[in-house]
Motif scaffolding. Structure first.
Motif, PDB file in Angstrom:
ATOM      1  N   ALA A  83     -17.602 -22.424  16.959  1.00  0.00           N
ATOM      2  CA  ALA A  83     -17.492 -21.552  15.790  1.00  0.00           C
ATOM      3  C   ALA A  83     -16.339 -20.565  15.959  1.00  0.00           C
ATOM      4  N   VAL A  84     -16.200 -20.013  17.156  1.00  0.00           N
ATOM      5  CA  VAL A  84     -15.089 -19.085  17.429  1.00  0.00           C
ATOM      6  C   VAL A  84     -13.763 -19.804  17.264  1.00  0.00           C
ATOM      7  N   ALA A  85     -13.689 -21.025  17.748  1.00  0.00           N
ATOM      8  CA  ALA A  85     -12.452 -21.799  17.630  1.00  0.00           C
ATOM      9  C   ALA A  85     -12.110 -22.059  16.168  1.00  0.00           C
ATOM     10  N   SER A  86     -13.116 -22.401  15.355  1.00  0.00           N
ATOM     11  CA  SER A  86     -12.865 -22.667  13.937  1.00  0.00           C
ATOM     12  C   SER A  86     -12.336 -21.428  13.229  1.00  0.00           C
ATOM     13  N   VAL A  87     -12.949 -20.287  13.506  1.00  0.00           N
ATOM     14  CA  VAL A  87     -12.487 -19.046  12.897  1.00  0.00           C
ATOM     15  C   VAL A  87     -11.088 -18.696  13.396  1.00  0.00           C
ATOM     16  N   THR A  88     -10.829 -18.950  14.666  1.00  0.00           N
ATOM     17  CA  THR A  88      -9.505 -18.684  15.228  1.00  0.00           C
ATOM     18  C   THR A  88      -8.435 -19.525  14.541  1.00  0.00           C
ATOM     19  N   GLY A  89      -8.782 -20.746  14.164  1.00  0.00           N
ATOM     20  CA  GLY A  89      -7.830 -21.580  13.441  1.00  0.00           C
ATOM     21  C   GLY A  89      -7.358 -20.931  12.159  1.00  0.00           C
ATOM     22  N   GLY A  90      -8.276 -20.328  11.416  1.00  0.00           N
ATOM     23  CA  GLY A  90      -7.888 -19.622  10.204  1.00  0.00           C
ATOM     24  C   GLY A  90      -7.101 -18.367  10.500  1.00  0.00           C
ATOM     25  N   PHE A  91      -7.484 -17.653  11.533  1.00  0.00           N
ATOM     26  CA  PHE A  91      -6.807 -16.415  11.919  1.00  0.00           C
ATOM     27  C   PHE A  91      -5.346 -16.669  12.295  1.00  0.00           C
ATOM     28  N   LEU A  92      -5.100 -17.746  13.032  1.00  0.00           N
ATOM     29  CA  LEU A  92      -3.749 -18.014  13.531  1.00  0.00           C
ATOM     30  C   LEU A  92      -2.878 -18.794  12.556  1.00  0.00           C
ATOM     31  N   PHE A  93      -3.481 -19.711  11.791  1.00  0.00           N
ATOM     32  CA  PHE A  93      -2.661 -20.663  11.035  1.00  0.00           C
ATOM     33  C   PHE A  93      -2.898 -20.635   9.529  1.00  0.00           C
ATOM     34  N   GLY A  94      -3.792 -19.785   9.040  1.00  0.00           N
ATOM     35  CA  GLY A  94      -4.022 -19.734   7.608  1.00  0.00           C
ATOM     36  C   GLY A  94      -5.018 -20.790   7.157  1.00  0.00           C
ATOM     37  N   LEU A  95      -5.326 -20.772   5.866  1.00  0.00           N
ATOM     38  CA  LEU A  95      -6.397 -21.622   5.346  1.00  0.00           C
ATOM     39  C   LEU A  95      -6.047 -23.110   5.398  1.00  0.00           C
ATOM     40  N   VAL A  96      -4.880 -23.485   4.907  1.00  0.00           N
ATOM     41  CA  VAL A  96      -4.541 -24.907   4.800  1.00  0.00           C
ATOM     42  C   VAL A  96      -4.303 -25.524   6.166  1.00  0.00           C
ATOM     43  N   LEU A  97      -3.376 -24.974   6.931  1.00  0.00           N
ATOM     44  CA  LEU A  97      -3.106 -25.523   8.257  1.00  0.00           C
ATOM     45  C   LEU A  97      -4.297 -25.334   9.183  1.00  0.00           C
ATOM     46  N   GLY A  98      -4.965 -24.191   9.078  1.00  0.00           N
ATOM     47  CA  GLY A  98      -6.123 -23.944   9.935  1.00  0.00           C
ATOM     48  C   GLY A  98      -7.225 -24.957   9.694  1.00  0.00           C
ATOM     49  N   THR A  99      -7.507 -25.235   8.424  1.00  0.00           N
ATOM     50  CA  THR A  99      -8.525 -26.247   8.111  1.00  0.00           C
ATOM     51  C   THR A  99      -8.099 -27.616   8.612  1.00  0.00           C
ATOM     52  N   THR A 100      -6.823 -27.951   8.429  1.00  0.00           N
ATOM     53  CA  THR A 100      -6.317 -29.250   8.901  1.00  0.00           C
ATOM     54  C   THR A 100      -6.472 -29.388  10.400  1.00  0.00           C
ATOM     55  N   PHE A 101      -6.087 -28.347  11.133  1.00  0.00           N
ATOM     56  CA  PHE A 101      -6.210 -28.392  12.599  1.00  0.00           C
ATOM     57  C   PHE A 101      -7.673 -28.436  13.021  1.00  0.00           C
ATOM     58  N   ASN A 102      -8.513 -27.651  12.369  1.00  0.00           N
ATOM     59  CA  ASN A 102      -9.934 -27.629  12.729  1.00  0.00           C
ATOM     60  C   ASN A 102     -10.596 -28.984  12.501  1.00  0.00           C
ATOM     61  N   VAL A 103     -10.350 -29.577  11.344  1.00  0.00           N
ATOM     62  CA  VAL A 103     -10.955 -30.875  11.029  1.00  0.00           C
ATOM     63  C   VAL A 103     -10.431 -31.951  11.979  1.00  0.00           C
ATOM     64  N   SER A 104      -9.131 -31.933  12.238  1.00  0.00           N
ATOM     65  CA  SER A 104      -8.545 -32.942  13.125  1.00  0.00           C
ATOM     66  C   SER A 104      -9.115 -32.839  14.536  1.00  0.00           C
ATOM     67  N   ALA A 105      -9.171 -31.621  15.073  1.00  0.00           N
ATOM     68  CA  ALA A 105      -9.650 -31.437  16.442  1.00  0.00           C
ATOM     69  C   ALA A 105     -11.136 -31.748  16.559  1.00  0.00           C
ATOM     70  N   ALA A 106     -11.932 -31.259  15.604  1.00  0.00           N
ATOM     71  CA  ALA A 106     -13.371 -31.517  15.654  1.00  0.00           C
ATOM     72  C   ALA A 106     -13.659 -33.008  15.515  1.00  0.00           C
ATOM     73  N   SER A 107     -12.904 -33.694  14.664  1.00  0.00           N
ATOM     74  CA  SER A 107     -13.106 -35.135  14.493  1.00  0.00           C
ATOM     75  C   SER A 107     -12.756 -35.899  15.755  1.00  0.00           C
ATOM     76  N   LEU A 108     -11.636 -35.553  16.381  1.00  0.00           N
ATOM     77  CA  LEU A 108     -11.241 -36.230  17.622  1.00  0.00           C
ATOM     78  C   LEU A 108     -12.275 -36.008  18.723  1.00  0.00           C
ATOM     79  N   GLY A 109     -12.764 -34.771  18.846  1.00  0.00           N
ATOM     80  CA  GLY A 109     -13.786 -34.496  19.850  1.00  0.00           C
ATOM     81  C   GLY A 109     -15.066 -35.255  19.587  1.00  0.00           C
ATOM     82  N   ALA A 110     -15.462 -35.334  18.303  1.00  0.00           N
ATOM     83  CA  ALA A 110     -16.672 -36.071  17.943  1.00  0.00           C
ATOM     84  C   ALA A 110     -16.526 -37.555  18.249  1.00  0.00           C
ATOM     85  N   ILE A 111     -15.349 -38.108  17.971  1.00  0.00           N
ATOM     86  CA  ILE A 111     -15.101 -39.526  18.252  1.00  0.00           C
ATOM     87  C   ILE A 111     -15.183 -39.798  19.751  1.00  0.00           C
ATOM     88  N   MET A 112     -14.694 -38.873  20.557  1.00  0.00           N
ATOM     89  CA  MET A 112     -14.760 -39.049  22.006  1.00  0.00           C
ATOM     90  C   MET A 112     -16.210 -39.108  22.492  1.00  0.00           C
TER      91      MET A 112
END
Length: 247
Positions: A83-112
């Motif tokens: 949860a902290v990481a997801s919020v940090t994504g928005g804090f550092l990269f804004g809504l669009v890029l932050g959401t993109t990075f969060n979804v990409s990273a969470a999906s890759l981790g889930a696939i692993m």
């Protein structure tokens, strides 16, 4: 010539190797929960906010890559702080890029996690269920008939822990492509909410406050997410009604 015993070490070794990735993930999850839960916090982010923002402004690509890699590790090994990481994504990269990075990273981790579980324990359980008779086999067949709907529900219903939604599908033998599809699309609504909280994090820190994640349970937030969950369940409901009519 004597027939080799199937329980010899040479036969057991491949089975142990197949179970090793999932075992490593589970051990890392336990160790990480004990050692990292007091470190990956909003207080830590508050203490290093200026350093992170300065590094972002001077080395954007490097910070983005490091953020995604860190988030993947957190999810893949079920470490505290998602949860902290997801919020940090928005804090550092804004809504669009932050959401993109969060979804990409969470999906890759889930696939692993999914692949680690499916390669070992999941393959064994799926094979046993496939050769079984009775209720277990019928449940698996019903799951496969409604696979996408069930997987979407697991992603959209907040009561289902993220780790469970990653591990359980692998253990019952769901299709990999369906898992990937429902993971990427199913986590987008929650990712947007967490990222949006992060966008306003600077003002929260300036007031000396801590982000209020209970916002997720506000009617205007949880309502649309539960609405999506209801849409995901609709195909199963239609099939059930049609099945009763056929009877």
């Amino acid at each position: 010539m004597t027939q080799s015993d199937p329980t010899t070490p040479s036969r057991r070794r491949p089975a142990l190797l197949r179970h090793a990735p999932l075992a490593i993930i589970l051990i890392a999850a336990v160790v990480g929960t004990v050692t990292l839960r007091d470190h990956i916090t909003f207080d830590t982010l508050r203490a290093h906010r200026e350093t992170l923002l300065a590094f972002r402004d001077s080395h954007f690509a490097a910070l983005a890559a490091a953020f995604i890699a860190t988030y993947v590790v957190i999810v893949a090994f079920s470490l505290p702080g998602a949860a902290v990481a997801s919020v940090t994504g928005g804090f550092l990269f804004g809504l669009v890029l932050g959401t993109t990075f969060n979804v990409s990273a969470a999906s890759l981790g889930a696939i692993m996690i999914f692949l680690a579980a499916r390669w070992g324990l999941g393959a064994t359980l799926a094979a046993r269920i496939e050769t079984s008779e009775g209720r277990m086999k019928r449940l698996k067949q019903r799951l496969h008939d409604n696979e996408i709907s069930v997987l979407f529900l697991m992603r959209l219903v907040p009561a289902v822990p993220f780790f469970v939604a990653n591990l359980l599908p692998a253990l019952v033998g769901v299709r990999f492509r369906n898992f990937v599809l429902t993971t990427v699309l199913g986590i987008i609504p929650g990712a947007i909410v967490f990222t949006w909280i992060g966008v306003g994090l600077g003002e929260v820190f300036d007031r000396g406050d801590t982000p209020d994640l209970s916002l997720l349970w506000e009617p205007q937030i949880i309502g649309p997410i539960l609405g999506l969950a209801a849409l995901a369940a609709l195909p199963m409901l239609i099939k059930a009604i049609r099945g009763k009519k056929d009877i």
